[in-house]
Write an enzyme that holds these catalytic residues in place. Sequence first.
Site, PDB file in Angstrom:
ATOM      1  N   SER A   1      -9.750 -13.322  41.537  1.00  0.00           N
ATOM      2  CA  SER A   1      -8.580 -12.475  41.781  1.00  0.00           C
ATOM      3  C   SER A   1      -7.408 -13.320  42.283  1.00  0.00           C
ATOM      4  O   SER A   1      -6.942 -14.212  41.573  1.00  0.00           O
ATOM      5  CB  SER A   1      -8.971 -11.356  42.751  1.00  0.00           C
ATOM      6  OG  SER A   1      -8.011 -10.321  42.752  1.00  0.00           O
TER       7      SER A   1
ATOM      8  N   GLU B   1       0.749  -8.841  58.733  1.00  0.00           N
ATOM      9  CA  GLU B   1       2.189  -8.622  58.622  1.00  0.00           C
ATOM     10  C   GLU B   1       2.782  -9.390  57.448  1.00  0.00           C
ATOM     11  O   GLU B   1       3.559  -8.839  56.659  1.00  0.00           O
ATOM     12  CB  GLU B   1       2.894  -9.006  59.928  1.00  0.00           C
ATOM     13  CG  GLU B   1       2.733  -7.973  61.031  1.00  0.00           C
ATOM     14  CD  GLU B   1       3.126  -6.570  60.576  1.00  0.00           C
ATOM     15  OE1 GLU B   1       4.263  -6.394  60.075  1.00  0.00           O
ATOM     16  OE2 GLU B   1       2.303  -5.650  60.678  1.00  0.00           O
TER      17      GLU B   1
ATOM     18  N   HIS C   1     -14.338  -5.146  39.674  1.00  0.00           N
ATOM     19  CA  HIS C   1     -13.488  -6.282  40.026  1.00  0.00           C
ATOM     20  C   HIS C   1     -14.227  -7.306  40.881  1.00  0.00           C
ATOM     21  O   HIS C   1     -13.998  -8.505  40.759  1.00  0.00           O
ATOM     22  CB  HIS C   1     -12.249  -5.765  40.761  1.00  0.00           C
ATOM     23  CG  HIS C   1     -11.250  -6.830  41.080  1.00  0.00           C
ATOM     24  ND1 HIS C   1     -10.738  -7.681  40.113  1.00  0.00           N
ATOM     25  CD2 HIS C   1     -10.662  -7.202  42.251  1.00  0.00           C
ATOM     26  CE1 HIS C   1      -9.869  -8.519  40.674  1.00  0.00           C
ATOM     27  NE2 HIS C   1      -9.823  -8.245  41.969  1.00  0.00           N
TER      28      HIS C   1
END
Length: 256
Positions: free
Chosen positions: A86, A177, A236
């Site tokens: 990925s 963040e 996946h």
Amino acid sequence: MPVPYSKIVGKGQPLLILHGFLGMGDNWKTLANHYAKNGFEAHLLDQRNHGRSFWSETFHYKALSEDLWEYVMHHGITDAHILGHSMGGKTAMQFACSHAPLTRSLIVADIAPKYYPPHHKTILDALGKLDLDNIRSRSAADRELAQYLPEAGTRQFLLKNLYRREENQFALRCNLEVLRHKMPEIGGNIDRTDRFEGATLFLRGDRSTYISDGDEEAIRTHFPVAILDTITNAGHWLHAENPLEFLKKSLEFLNS
């Protein structure tokens, strides 16, 4: 530049393994042990803003590729197989195209050389809602996440990021963040002129939508000798859902 954190298993030809988004090298330790038994030195890397590696405001595939170059130089590696899943597959593609002489072969797990629209918002929002100041156990964190993420397997994967920073204080290993603000970069593509002409294997899950038949042209544009193969009974997270077939097909390729 800081060098990414890693665990190294076995001795032999280097095999550098790059995890996916919100993962870490430890996700691959079971397969790494099998690669080690088959004569490979498996390097389980944590990419920046993940696992035990450094945090940075900069987050795009050229930076992640250069992190891997720093790692290779630090360890004196001159010739390595690169395996990425990925997000890690995008890093692996970028590295192979940018540093072909250092890349013996490339394995890309369930990602194509194309742009993917941001699609992790639900997961990131759920992690952001964890009350880390008051959580006292993993089971409590799991109960909180279950309000937003009903799939237990997804929660268990995400909770690998949870660690005890102090006796009664949990924290996340991923830089939430920065990752929240870098969603377009996470879905980004390698440059349209990038090309790697070495041995390449793309593996996709038969229940995954990340690589479609229509992506084969783009794959061959960047990786002209690529083999595209399918792992059965897998989505996946194909290496976790059908590890035996993933191991068999990856080893056949690595040993060919």
